[in-house]
Design a protein around this motif. Sequence first.
Motif, PDB file in Angstrom:
ATOM      1  N   UNK A 286       1.439 -61.555  13.989  1.00  0.00           N
ATOM      2  CA  UNK A 286       2.107 -61.032  12.781  1.00  0.00           C
ATOM      3  C   UNK A 286       1.179 -61.118  11.574  1.00  0.00           C
ATOM      4  N   UNK A 287       1.032 -60.024  10.904  1.00  0.00           N
ATOM      5  CA  UNK A 287       0.256 -59.911   9.662  1.00  0.00           C
ATOM      6  C   UNK A 287       0.936 -60.712   8.552  1.00  0.00           C
TER       7      UNK A 287
ATOM      8  N   UNK B 267       1.476 -59.634   5.587  1.00  0.00           N
ATOM      9  CA  UNK B 267       2.394 -58.706   4.925  1.00  0.00           C
ATOM     10  C   UNK B 267       2.802 -57.628   5.917  1.00  0.00           C
ATOM     11  N   UNK B 268       3.945 -57.843   6.589  1.00  0.00           N
ATOM     12  CA  UNK B 268       4.326 -56.892   7.632  1.00  0.00           C
ATOM     13  C   UNK B 268       4.888 -55.583   7.080  1.00  0.00           C
ATOM     14  N   UNK B 269       5.258 -55.555   5.804  1.00  0.00           N
ATOM     15  CA  UNK B 269       6.040 -54.420   5.309  1.00  0.00           C
ATOM     16  C   UNK B 269       5.241 -53.143   5.249  1.00  0.00           C
ATOM     17  N   UNK B 270       5.955 -52.047   5.379  1.00  0.00           N
ATOM     18  CA  UNK B 270       5.368 -50.733   5.197  1.00  0.00           C
ATOM     19  C   UNK B 270       5.209 -50.457   3.705  1.00  0.00           C
ATOM     20  N   UNK B 271       4.122 -49.765   3.355  1.00  0.00           N
ATOM     21  CA  UNK B 271       3.988 -49.263   1.980  1.00  0.00           C
ATOM     22  C   UNK B 271       5.045 -48.180   1.752  1.00  0.00           C
TER      23      UNK B 271
ATOM     24  N   UNK C  48       4.572 -45.130   0.927  1.00  0.00           N
ATOM     25  CA  UNK C  48       4.122 -43.896   1.588  1.00  0.00           C
ATOM     26  C   UNK C  48       4.343 -43.979   3.107  1.00  0.00           C
ATOM     27  N   UNK C  49       4.061 -45.155   3.695  1.00  0.00           N
ATOM     28  CA  UNK C  49       4.303 -45.339   5.130  1.00  0.00           C
ATOM     29  C   UNK C  49       5.792 -45.251   5.457  1.00  0.00           C
ATOM     30  N   UNK C  50       6.605 -45.879   4.621  1.00  0.00           N
ATOM     31  CA  UNK C  50       8.053 -45.869   4.840  1.00  0.00           C
ATOM     32  C   UNK C  50       8.592 -44.433   4.796  1.00  0.00           C
TER      33      UNK C  50
ATOM     34  N   UNK D 165       7.476 -42.597   7.898  1.00  0.00           N
ATOM     35  CA  UNK D 165       8.211 -43.059   9.076  1.00  0.00           C
ATOM     36  C   UNK D 165       9.607 -42.444   9.147  1.00  0.00           C
TER      37      UNK D 165
ATOM     38  N   UNK E 195       6.386 -54.725  11.301  1.00  0.00           N
ATOM     39  CA  UNK E 195       5.060 -55.032  11.840  1.00  0.00           C
ATOM     40  C   UNK E 195       4.730 -54.147  13.048  1.00  0.00           C
TER      41      UNK E 195
ATOM     42  N   UNK F 197       4.118 -50.552  11.625  1.00  0.00           N
ATOM     43  CA  UNK F 197       2.891 -50.476  10.838  1.00  0.00           C
ATOM     44  C   UNK F 197       1.667 -50.573  11.734  1.00  0.00           C
TER      45      UNK F 197
ATOM     46  N   UNK G 111       0.691 -46.765  11.920  1.00  0.00           N
ATOM     47  CA  UNK G 111      -0.021 -46.495  10.671  1.00  0.00           C
ATOM     48  C   UNK G 111      -1.388 -47.163  10.562  1.00  0.00           C
TER      49      UNK G 111
ATOM     50  N   UNK H  28      -2.295 -40.228   6.885  1.00  0.00           N
ATOM     51  CA  UNK H  28      -0.922 -40.642   6.585  1.00  0.00           C
ATOM     52  C   UNK H  28      -0.211 -39.563   5.769  1.00  0.00           C
TER      53      UNK H  28
END
Lengths: 152, 152
Positions: free
Chosen positions: A1-2, A4-8, A10-12, A15, B120, B123, B127, B135
Amino acid sequence: MNDDPWLSDEQQLAWRTFLEMTAALNARIERDLQQAAGMPHAYYLILAMLSEAPGWSMRMNQLADIVQASQSRLSHAVARLEDYGWVRREQAAGDKRGQLAILTDAGHTRLVEVAPSHAETVRSTMFDPLSDAQLVEFREICATVLTQMKDD
Amino acid sequence: MNDDPWLSDEQQLAWRTFLEMTAALNARIERDLQQAAGMPHAYYLILAMLSEAPGWSMRMNQLADIVQASQSRLSHAVARLEDYGWVRREQAAGDKRGQLAILTDAGHTRLVEVAPSHAETVRSTMFDPLSDAQLVEFREICATVLTQMKDD
């Protein structure tokens, strides 16, 4: 697990748009194939994959991977395709556990009948709206994601 | 039907790559959500969509569209989520046929617990392999296809 798992943002957004696009696309394909041929997309994919395999024949477990079905869901689908006379099953030579699915002549004929209207759905829905550059980008993006998944 | 319904070679390659990518991606998401939370992706999407709706509440038919499920499949999923205490159902005010699904506090808590590991997965799988330009292109391509489907 990173960390910061969250999507940015733009990624969100990408998705959600992807999920919505695939849901609408799947619904369109299922609707058109039901209308044109009375078959779900999974059945079409089984016939299409078998038609491209050597001897029109594939192992059931290979086929399950390709059509993204559990073994039990695939068995159910192949049993229906056997009822229609489009596929038959056979024990794999020299492998007591392996079972083959084989496209019949009648199944091949049915596939050839259905293929143009399915191709028309895919082309008009997915590809007509895209520029030539977007078509290439789309294929490259899908290939990039797929390659990394296979390497994991 | 167009005179030439067939996909070009480039379109055919893109379509197969897209199908393979979505199959592998769905399998990865289902596996990770089962491991992390014991729930299928459809359940996660129901909780997530409700959490963003006003009053954590949506009509069952709206929810069916979003999670790409038939009414009967959605009813089954929501019944399971009710068993877990994560969702409750209620008659819509002034609409005898309409039924609402409502996220409970326990359901919201569960969603918040599960969300980081799901984010996670998405992402890292979808991504991380893509450049910033890809993206943006990916989101634009999905939006273009989606917009045309809505206009049809």
